[in-house]
Design an enzyme around this catalytic site. Structure first.
Site, mmCIF file in Angstrom:
data_model
loop_
_atom_site.group_PDB
_atom_site.id
_atom_site.type_symbol
_atom_site.label_atom_id
_atom_site.label_comp_id
_atom_site.label_asym_id
_atom_site.label_seq_id
_atom_site.Cartn_x
_atom_site.Cartn_y
_atom_site.Cartn_z
ATOM 1 N N LYS A 152 -14.850 -0.572 -8.186
ATOM 2 C CA LYS A 152 -14.703 -0.236 -9.097
ATOM 3 C C LYS A 152 -14.610 -0.096 -10.973
ATOM 4 O O LYS A 152 -14.059 -1.906 -10.911
ATOM 5 C CB LYS A 152 -12.948 0.423 -8.637
ATOM 6 C CG LYS A 152 -11.869 0.081 -8.871
ATOM 7 C CD LYS A 152 -10.739 0.492 -8.198
ATOM 8 C CE LYS A 152 -10.497 1.472 -9.032
ATOM 9 N NZ LYS A 152 -9.056 0.957 -10.252
ATOM 10 N N LYS B 104 -7.174 -4.019 2.804
ATOM 11 C CA LYS B 104 -6.030 -4.195 3.265
ATOM 12 C C LYS B 104 -5.726 -4.235 4.578
ATOM 13 O O LYS B 104 -5.822 -3.247 5.110
ATOM 14 C CB LYS B 104 -4.798 -3.988 2.560
ATOM 15 C CG LYS B 104 -5.282 -3.839 0.388
ATOM 16 C CD LYS B 104 -3.736 -3.425 0.508
ATOM 17 C CE LYS B 104 -3.766 -3.182 -1.360
ATOM 18 N NZ LYS B 104 -3.614 -4.400 -2.019
ATOM 19 N N GLU C 28 4.114 1.257 -9.136
ATOM 20 C CA GLU C 28 3.591 -0.399 -9.087
ATOM 21 C C GLU C 28 4.882 -1.100 -9.940
ATOM 22 O O GLU C 28 5.118 -0.533 -11.007
ATOM 23 C CB GLU C 28 2.461 -1.131 -10.093
ATOM 24 C CG GLU C 28 1.165 -0.291 -9.511
ATOM 25 C CD GLU C 28 0.222 -0.896 -10.228
ATOM 26 O OE1 GLU C 28 -0.269 -2.139 -9.743
ATOM 27 O OE2 GLU C 28 -0.806 0.015 -10.370
ATOM 28 N N HIS D 82 -7.584 4.279 -4.460
ATOM 29 C CA HIS D 82 -7.118 3.857 -3.481
ATOM 30 C C HIS D 82 -6.653 5.059 -2.787
ATOM 31 O O HIS D 82 -6.112 5.007 -1.387
ATOM 32 C CB HIS D 82 -6.586 2.766 -4.685
ATOM 33 C CG HIS D 82 -6.648 2.165 -5.245
ATOM 34 N ND1 HIS D 82 -8.375 1.008 -4.863
ATOM 35 C CD2 HIS D 82 -6.816 1.058 -6.332
ATOM 36 C CE1 HIS D 82 -8.090 0.530 -5.857
ATOM 37 N NE2 HIS D 82 -7.542 0.568 -6.759
#
Ligand code: BG6
Length: 500
Positions: free
Chosen positions: A155, A189, A223, A247
């Site tokens: 991406k 993940k 984050e 995401h």
């Protein structure tokens, strides 16, 4: 790796465009080392690096060796796996916007022990289309007699709907969809892949997974890190484009998809694609009501004084770019009709915390008094903790011991780290393995990418047109007050970011 061993990937040459860049050094090489250790790669995996820096094969090996040793990856650099892998690394120096380099790649592949190749674009997105067209012009994407040729693309895949459509059209002019592997690293993940298992291997979960029982869904990618040195990229991108159509929507698709007929790539991608196509497309007015954004101000974070986003290097002082975004979305399907999906993501927040929280409906009136405001009888929650402290928590109510009939909320808590070793992976191992194997389950298909952009386009247009500034929020906080208002209007609150 955990649990089981897999056969090594088939013989191939991994051709990396941008072989001296950060992605290759920090992620791809450590991943290949981990995969070699785990037996996922055999000795017939060759790496051919391509980059502008002058030098021969030994230049790239030395460059990578020095980088690994100097950047906290000494263990990987000293491993047996790296000693073996580096004997199979070669290098072509040159300009990938010129034809000569493709002739040389072609020559090298003709002399390789296997003609299979995966071309990995670890370069600026503006080169994706051009490299693909040149590969095709030089016959490098021709798949003949059992030989595969694939391209892997990082991406960002476009910066809005029109650019994503254009990029897809360019790629698919030169390559077949089955050759294109669009990476969203969230899909590598373990905990993201586990969403499907959590749902489809557990009757007690999946049976309740619909609008009869689910009150709302929250998807958070908070984050702790700030924009740091990425000002140039980030100011042109912002939190919405950087995280949401990719995401966050991958998480949303995993949560909202119907059970696929099988777990093969097309069945899974069909179901995920249907969800993304069912995301409600807002008018400008609706978009304004269902989205808020923020940018962090100056303040203390992690023991340091963080400058405001607009004072960050390479960020315009009058920037309108957001570092936080929260949205309220609907998936217009029979299963999810009326269930709001609240999404939020931001930088310089209280903690790093990526999670999906499913809040179930309140129990109907029974022997307990009706309880919306009672803290001792909260609705059930299922928390899929994507990172860090990967795991799964379930909030349920029990009887509090004693003679009086009183309820108490408790949490059933599963943490991967207590049972498995998933800590030493980069998250790219499964992505590269599947790329080499030719399984596209973990990669995004053209239609899903475009469906994602189509759903966020109203927000992009809105903020481009109204010229508004994002609301301020303090570093280390949960985000701007307007995000609390967005969810608060519905009588709900955000799940706490970080440990309670
Ligand atoms: C990237 C974004 O795609 O994902 C970054 O460009 C973000 O801005 C990162 O920090 C988050 O990924 P992870 O794996 O650290 O949660």
């Amino acid at each position: 790796m955990t649990g089981f061993t897999v056969p090594p990937a088939p013989p191939l040459t991994l051709v990396i465009f941008g072989a001296t860049g950060d992605l290759t050094r920090r992620l791809l090489m450590p991943t290949l080392i981990n995969m070699t250790k785990a037996g996922m790669l055999g000795d017939d995996l060759h790496v051919l690096g391509v980059s502008i820096e002058p030098g021969g094969d030994e230049f790239l090996v030395k460059h990578l060796d020095t980088f690994l040793a100097a950047n906290g990856m000494e263990q990987a650099q000293q491993s047996d796996a790296w000693q073996r892998l580096k004997t199979r690394i070669s290098y072509i120096s040159g300009d990938f916007t010129q034809g000569a380099i493709y002739q040389e790649i072609s020559r090298r592949l003709q002399h390789a022990s296997s003609a299979n190749a995966a071309f990995y674009f670890a370069v600026q997105p503006r080169f994706f289309g051009d490299i693909t067209s040149r590969l095709a012009e030089h016959g490098l994407l021709d798949e003949t007699a059992g030989v595969f040729r694939r391209i892997a693309i990082e991406k960002p895949f476009g910066h809005d709907l029109a650019s994503a459509q254009m990029l897809n059209a360019t790629l698919l002019h030169s390559a077949d969809e089955s050759q294109v592997y669009r990476i969203d690293h969230f899909l590598g993940k373990e905990t993201v892949q586990n969403i499907m298992t959590t749902r489809f291997a557990n009757m007690m979960i999946e049976a309740l997974w619909n609008n009869n029982y689910v009150d709302h869904v929250q998807i958070t990618a908070a984050e702790f890190v700030d924009v740091g040195t990425r000002g140039k990229f980030y100011d042109a991108t912002g939190a919405l484009r950087d995280m949401v159509p990719n995401h966050l929507f991958q998480l949303l698709a995993m949560v909202a998809m119907e059970p696929p007929n099988s777990f093969d790539a097309e069945s899974v991608r069909n179901e995920k694609g249907k969800v993304l196509k069912a995301l409600r497309h807002y008018s400008q007015e609706e978009a304004a009501k269902n989205a808020v954004r923020g940018a962090y101000t100056a303040g203390p974070l992690d023991g340091k004084d963080l400058p405001a986003y607009t004072e960050t290097k390479d960020v315009a002082p009058d920037s309108n770019t957001e570092t936080y975004v929260a949205l309220k979305l609907y998936v217009d399907t029979w299963r999810w009709a009326g269930v709001p999906f609240y999404l939020r993501t931001g930088k310089a927040l209280r903690a790093r915390d990526t999670e999906v929280v499913i809040t179930f409906r309140q129990v109907p009136f029974a022997q307990f008094p009706r309880a919306p405001s009672r803290p001792d009888l909260p609705p059930n929650k299922l928390i899929i903790q994507v990172q860090p402290n990967e795991g799964l928590q379930m909030g349920i109510s029990i009887k509090s011991p004693g003679l009086v009939l009183k309820t108490a909320p408790i949490e059933l808590d599963f943490r991967y780290a207590d049972h498995f070793d998933i800590g030493h992976q980069t998250g790219y191992e499964s992505l590269l393995y599947e790329l080499f194997l030719g399984d596209q389950t973990l990669f995004q298909r053209a239609d899903s990418i475009e469906a994602g952009w189509a759903a966020v386009q109203p927000f992009i247009d809105l903020w481009a047109a109204d010229g508004s500034k994002p609301d301020p929020y303090a570093p280390g906080s949960m985000g701007p007050a307007c995000a609390d208002e967005l969810i608060g209007r519905d009588g709900r609150v955000w799940h706490q970011i970080g440990d309670d």
